[in-house]
Design a protein around this motif. Structure first.
Motif, PDB file in Angstrom:
ATOM      1  N   ASP A 125       0.709  -1.147  -0.016  1.00 44.96           N
ATOM      2  CA  ASP A 125       0.021   0.091  -0.025  1.00 44.96           C
ATOM      3  C   ASP A 125       0.612   1.228   0.000  1.00 44.96           C
ATOM      4  OD1 ASP A 125      -2.782  -1.316   0.024  1.00 44.96           O
ATOM      5  OD2 ASP A 125      -2.074  -1.901   1.927  1.00 44.96           O
ATOM      6  N   ILE A 126       2.266   1.146  -0.052  1.00 43.85           N
ATOM      7  CA  ILE A 126       3.175   2.299  -0.092  1.00 43.85           C
ATOM      8  C   ILE A 126       4.084   2.096  -1.114  1.00 43.85           C
ATOM      9  CG2 ILE A 126       4.753   3.511   1.375  1.00 43.85           C
ATOM     10  CD1 ILE A 126       3.722   2.678   3.681  1.00 43.85           C
ATOM     11  N   PHE A 127       4.009   3.086  -2.144  1.00 44.07           N
ATOM     12  CA  PHE A 127       4.842   3.105  -3.242  1.00 44.07           C
ATOM     13  C   PHE A 127       5.818   4.263  -3.508  1.00 44.07           C
ATOM     14  CE2 PHE A 127       1.361   0.115  -3.735  1.00 44.07           C
ATOM     15  CZ  PHE A 127       1.845  -0.732  -4.237  1.00 44.07           C
ATOM     16  N   ASP A 128       6.812   4.244  -4.144  1.00 43.73           N
ATOM     17  CA  ASP A 128       7.505   5.304  -4.687  1.00 43.73           C
ATOM     18  C   ASP A 128       7.504   5.439  -6.115  1.00 43.73           C
ATOM     19  OD1 ASP A 128       9.660   3.192  -4.907  1.00 43.73           O
ATOM     20  OD2 ASP A 128      10.486   4.848  -6.048  1.00 43.73           O
ATOM     21  N   PHE A 129       7.542   6.357  -6.902  1.00 44.96           N
ATOM     22  CA  PHE A 129       7.476   6.159  -8.230  1.00 44.96           C
ATOM     23  C   PHE A 129       8.768   6.837  -8.727  1.00 44.96           C
ATOM     24  CE2 PHE A 129       5.688  10.278  -7.447  1.00 44.96           C
ATOM     25  CZ  PHE A 129       6.093  11.192  -8.724  1.00 44.96           C
ATOM     26  N   TYR A 130       9.791   7.041  -7.970  1.00 42.87           N
ATOM     27  CA  TYR A 130      11.301   7.528  -8.522  1.00 42.87           C
ATOM     28  C   TYR A 130      12.266   6.672  -8.792  1.00 42.87           C
ATOM     29  CZ  TYR A 130      10.442  12.521  -7.306  1.00 42.87           C
ATOM     30  OH  TYR A 130       9.991  13.964  -7.441  1.00 42.87           O
ATOM     31  N   THR A 131      11.782   5.163  -8.520  1.00 43.94           N
ATOM     32  CA  THR A 131      12.493   4.006  -9.211  1.00 43.94           C
ATOM     33  C   THR A 131      12.013   3.228 -10.298  1.00 43.94           C
ATOM     34  OG1 THR A 131      11.723   2.884  -7.405  1.00 43.94           O
ATOM     35  CG2 THR A 131      13.461   4.050  -6.891  1.00 43.94           C
ATOM     36  N   PHE A 132      12.735   2.605 -10.729  1.00 44.24           N
ATOM     37  CA  PHE A 132      12.159   1.540 -11.926  1.00 44.24           C
ATOM     38  C   PHE A 132      11.047   0.673 -11.040  1.00 44.24           C
ATOM     39  CE2 PHE A 132      12.158  -2.052 -14.724  1.00 44.24           C
ATOM     40  CZ  PHE A 132      11.587  -1.435 -15.655  1.00 44.24           C
TER      41      PHE A 132
END
Lengths: 416, 103
Positions: A125-132
């Motif tokens: 339920d927790i994501f970053d979008f700064y990595t592939f």
């Protein structure tokens, strides 16, 4: 034979390798570039992957595709810089002596810096979008997500591509609208800044857009920890924001190599103290720093690295000739801001001048509008991927001036 | 430009009430600024204020994280000392300009 060594073969390092290869006499200079792997990511593309607008394969190429033949590429982790002895030590023990060193080791997200960030809910339920990995995992999550509280949070004020979280927010709004579930999603933008952005005129424009799209902004929220059990963000002054899906921009730091070399800034973020005009490292005269790796007060973005590259080339050449370094970086930054539904805004600014409305790059003609969402700006944003792979990395001159120009911009006096 | 008389000297403040000339700062002035923010200054407050002033004089851009790494206070304590936006509040009391953001 003299040695010029570049650490990092990302956008900044690769473009410097190309520029320097072109400018230096190959009989006199050997150019070596080091990176830990041979995978070059088009980082601006990560923004589009969660919404299925780009596929993972759109953003990946081998680093060596963009390096000129006469440049030596070493695929190895850098252990540390030994500036007192003009050498770099690699993880396998190999040492590289240099006459001139260019540090282009970038910035990375470090979710481990925040308590509870990389815990049970990470990539659930927790994501970053700064990595592939983060952006591709988030794409899967969004495909089936049925709605609830979507929270976008910046864990720290100093992040690369400072407009990307806002772009993500606007694209998410459009994505859920197109899916027909926008009424089931509450979008909250939680930031340690006092508003949507830092510079007043851009903040005003962006705040209006956020209002129109019914996105709630929680300002002055400095994240202390993530409570996984209760699914809430908790700030240092004990404010709380609940989430069902958290899209975070974790703390950004410079390379651990900078820390191992003892060359980081005093905030512990591993960015290297750098002269903001000449781009020379504060500690060593024959070391230069470019792109996200510096601690200069400019945005950490590809356009900034490009403008810095023009300045750095001149100054490295002057340094080699024993001449005074006269090129001065003005903090020029130029960013498209995706606003959703096929539109984007454009901002152009530097150390001294905040983003202003007007036309870019030419007065009246434009064709781009500054500080205003238009379809043409969106076309420009998408075209940037081609420009990046074909012109920016290979060090070609772009049709945009290195120093910010006031031409086409409307100043306060003119508005009044 | 706003001119405001606090105690004796005539001080020049910017639009948001930050002291324009850090050299005009005195501990008494700090107490006066602090009172407006409902803060009673302790020695710990002054440690932080003096550190901020020294860093500003060196030309170091300041962030909350940097204060937290100063060894004087951690971030949590910094928030307790200067509630709200601690860097903005403390900068005003320290008589240095509003912290600028890079982006």
């Amino acid at each position: 034979m003299k040695n010029l060594v570049i650490l990092g073969a990302g956008a900044a390092g690769t473009m410097m390798a190309n520029k320097l290869h072109h400018a230096l006499n190959p009989v006199e200079w050997k150019i070596t570039i080091v990176d830990r792997d041979n995978v070059h990511y088009y980082q601006p593309g990560f923004l589009f992957i969660p919404f299925g607008l780009y596929q993972p394969e759109d953003v990946v190429r081998p680093r060596t595709d963009f390096l000129p033949k006469g440049v030596t590429f070493i695929e190895q982790e850098v252990d540390r810089i030994d500036g007192n002895h003009d050498q770099v030590i690699l993880s396998n023990g190999q040492t590289l002596h240099y006459e001139v060193l260019v540090v282009a080791t970038g910035a990375e997200v470090v979710p481990e810096e925040t308590e509870g960030m990389k815990a049970e809910l990470w990539y659930k339920d927790i994501f970053d979008f700064y990595t592939f990995e983060g952006s591709t995992q988030l794409a899967k999550k969004l495909q089936n997500w049925q709605g609830g509280n979507l929270v976008i949070n910046l864990a720290e004020t100093l992040i690369k591509c400072p407009v990307a979280p806002l772009e993500f927010t606007f694209l998410a709004d459009a994505f859920f609208e197109d899916k027909g579930i926008r009424d089931k999603v509450n979008i909250t933008y939680v930031t340690p800044l006092s508003g949507a952005f830092t510079k007043p005129k851009a903040t005003a424009m962006l705040s209006t857009l956020l209002d129109e799209k019914k996105i709630k902004v929680v300002p002055d929220f400095y994240l202390a920890r993530v409570d996984n059990e209760r699914k809430v963000l908790v700030s240092y002054d004990e404010q709380e924001v609940p989430f069902d899906l958290l899209v975070t921009v974790p703390v950004n730091k410079g390379s651990k190599m900078v820390e191992r070399s003892g060359l980081g800034d005093e905030d512990g973020l591993n960015f290297m103290p750098t002269d903001k005009y000449t781009l020379q490292a504060k500690k060593f005269d024959n070391v230069f720093v470019i792109g996200d790796a510096t601690n200069i007060p400019a945005s950490k973005a590809g356009s900034v690295a490009h403008f810095e590259g023009e300045i750095l080339l001149e100054n490295v050449l002057s340094y080699i000739q024993g001449e005074a370094m006269e090129a001065r970086f003005d903090g020029h930054s130029n960013c498209f801001i995706e606003t959703g539904h096929g539109k984007a805004a454009l901002i152009d600014f530097n150390y001294e001048t905040e983003p202003l409305p007007g036309k870019f790059p030419w007065p009246l003609l434009g064709p781009m509008d500054l500080l205003k969402p238009t379809r043409l700006n969106h076309v420009g944003k998408l075209a940037f991927k081609w420009v990046y792979w074909h012109m920016l990395l290979t060090g070609k001159t772009l049709p945009v001036p290195t120093h910010m120009s006031m031409s086409g911009k409307i100043t306060e006096e003119e508005i009044v | 430009m706003i001119m405001e008389t606090l105690l004796t000297p005539t001080l020049e403040l910017d639009k948001e009430g930050y002291l324009k000339n850090p050299a005009q700062w005195t501990p008494e002035l700090a107490r006066d600024f602090a009172a407006k923010a409902n803060i009673v200054l302790t020695d710990k407050h002054f440690d932080v204020l003096n550190w901020l002033r020294a860093k500003h004089a060196e030309g170091v851009p300041l962030t909350i994280r940097k204060v937290g790494a100063s060894g004087l206070v951690d971030i949590k304590k910094f928030y307790e000392l200067f509630p709200g936006g601690p860097l903005k509040v403390s900068s005003k009391i320290a008589g240095i300009p509003k912290p600028a953001s890079c982006i």
